[in-house]
Write a protein that holds these residues in place. Structure first.
Motif, short mmCIF file in Angstrom:
data_model
loop_
_atom_site.label_atom_id
_atom_site.label_comp_id
_atom_site.label_asym_id
_atom_site.label_seq_id
_atom_site.Cartn_x
_atom_site.Cartn_y
_atom_site.Cartn_z
N ILE A 1 0.87 -1.19 0.00
CA ILE A 1 0.00 0.00 0.00
C ILE A 1 0.90 1.23 0.00
O ILE A 1 1.68 1.45 0.94
N HIS B 1 -4.16 6.56 -2.76
CA HIS B 1 -3.22 5.49 -2.40
C HIS B 1 -3.30 4.37 -3.44
O HIS B 1 -4.32 4.15 -4.08
N SER C 1 0.71 5.16 0.06
CA SER C 1 -0.22 6.26 0.34
C SER C 1 0.47 7.60 0.17
O SER C 1 1.61 7.79 0.62
N HIS D 1 -6.96 10.62 1.11
CA HIS D 1 -5.67 10.61 0.43
C HIS D 1 -5.70 9.55 -0.67
O HIS D 1 -6.32 8.50 -0.53
#
Length: 409
Positions: free
Chosen positions: A59, A101, A61, A99
């Motif tokens: 992930i 990501h 971000s 956000h």
């Protein structure tokens, strides 16, 4: 600024379905995004490595408002190219939070040489360095420093270099084991206390663990970022949300739940869970032994039977909230009972068979002369038969008279 988190999965298709459903932008590396499931599976099966970990999940971000979904996806593609050469990968960009990501899913098997993806701690640090460099090249902010997922003191490092475990590392091992099998955060804390004797206290954003043997206390933040309260809570919330999403994918499950096929599948799945529990239990026993060591590395096993230590007998049994525990001792007792019943039944059958083969045994036992009389009768009967056979053979050998022959002509 881009932060990096990494995990893995044994069911790649579910992870791909989750990431694909929410993606605003998707792009594949060494495989088309729309055929990621089938192509990754074909590669694993080609090299005979479809079992175990099937895919790795990263992930990435970004800071809110710093990049567009297209820019984020482009950065994710370049990151995947550098860290996963020879592996199929897909970059899914999500905008469902404040956000942007990326969910980067990497096939565990290299399609060129069949090797497994390297998921060491050193590789995690390299992924972060590559991500930071890609962000700096685009004038994006970067993280100044990362909190270590596992934090070791100098004393612990010294013990690790000698091949020994510290009491803090014993707590880490139990936490790592229970976080895999606990379904909720509350279940996780309850297991630590009831099964291993680790006292858990929470105060605000902090969580403190107490070792049962030496009474030493340590905060989760001192153990590392992965053991902080917020991190543990987030991990269980994410798992619960993921399970709900997976159930929501198949709305027809309720209508098919009573079919014979689905019952068979549930029974098979239950058997696999039991096998996994039994396999995991042996792993837990190893943790219990290590948890009996003191910080100097010397064994200090307690001879008391109060069950207060992490290595107590109560730690050898899983106490999940399902109530369907597998009692191996009870199963062994039932098996022994069945074996005894079979042995008794076989003995009775053999007695009846012997009785049929010897019907005159009881009479012979009453009259000792009877067997001799029976033998005498048999001898006379055989003699009579032999005489009859001799007469028949004599008649067959009798010469043919000439007059009889002439009459016949």
């Amino acid at each position: 600024m881009a932060t990096i988190q990494r995990s893995n999965t044994k069911v790649a298709n579910k992870l791909i379905s989750y990431a694909e459903r929410r993606a605003e932008v998707r792009e594949g590396l060494n495989c088309p995004a729309e055929y990621a499931k089938s192509q990754m599976k074909a590669t694993r099966e080609l090299w005979g490595k479809n079992e175990g970990i099937q895919a790795h999940h990263i992930i990435q971000s970004f800071k809110p408002g710093e990049v567009t979904p297209e820019q984020a996806n482009e950065i994710g593609q370049e990151l995947a190219k550098e860290i996963a050469k020879g592996h199929e990968a897909v970059v899914y960009t999500h905008t469902d939070k404040d956000h942007v990501h990326n969910h980067i899913i990497i096939n565990s098997v290299n399609y060129e040489n069949g090797r497994k993806y390297n998921a060491s701690k050193e590789e995690l640090y390299r992924i972060r360095e590559v991500s930071d460099r890609l962000c700096q090249e685009r004038n994006l902010s970067v993280v100044k420093g990362y909190t270590a997922p596992t934090r070791y003191t100098l004393a612990e490092k010294s013990l690790l270099e000698k091949g020994k475990d510290s009491w803090k590392d014993e707590i880490r091992q139990v936490i790592d084991y229970e976080r895999q099998y606990s379904k909720t955060y509350e279940d996780f804390k309850h297991s630590l206390t009831e099964k291993y004797g680790i006292e858990v206290k929470e105060r605000g954003k902090n969580i403190t663990f107490t070792h049962p043997d030496n009474g030493m206390k340590v905060r989760g933040s001192r153990l590392g970022n992965s053991y902080e309260k917020e991190k543990l809570e987030y991990e269980f919330e994410r798992q619960i949300k993921q399970r709900k999403d997976e159930r929501g994918q198949e709305p027809g499950n309720i209508g098919l739940s009573h079919s014979p096929e689905s019952r068979e599948q549930r029974d098979h799945a239950a058997g696999e869970r039991v096998a996994e529990e039994l396999g995991g239990q042996s792993k837990a026993d190893g943790h219990f032994e290590r948890l009996r060591q003191c910080s100097d590395g010397q064994a200090s096993r307690s001879e008391s039977n109060d069950g207060s230590g992490i290595g107590a007998d109560k730690g050898n049994q899983r106490n999940h909230s399902t109530g369907n525990d597998f009692d191996i001792e009870q199963a062994r007792a039932a098996l022994a009972g069945e074996q005894r019943s079979l042995a008794e039944g076989f003995g009775k059958w053999q007695e009846r068979n012997d009785a049929k083969q010897r019907p005159n045994d009881s009479a012979a036992s009453r009259d000792p002369k009877q067997p001799e009389q029976a033998n005498e009768r048999d001898k006379n009967l055989h003699a009579d038969r032999n005489q009859e056979h001799e007469k028949q053979r004599a008649r067959q050998r009798k010469p043919v008279r000439t007059q009889d022959f002439e009459l016949d002509r």
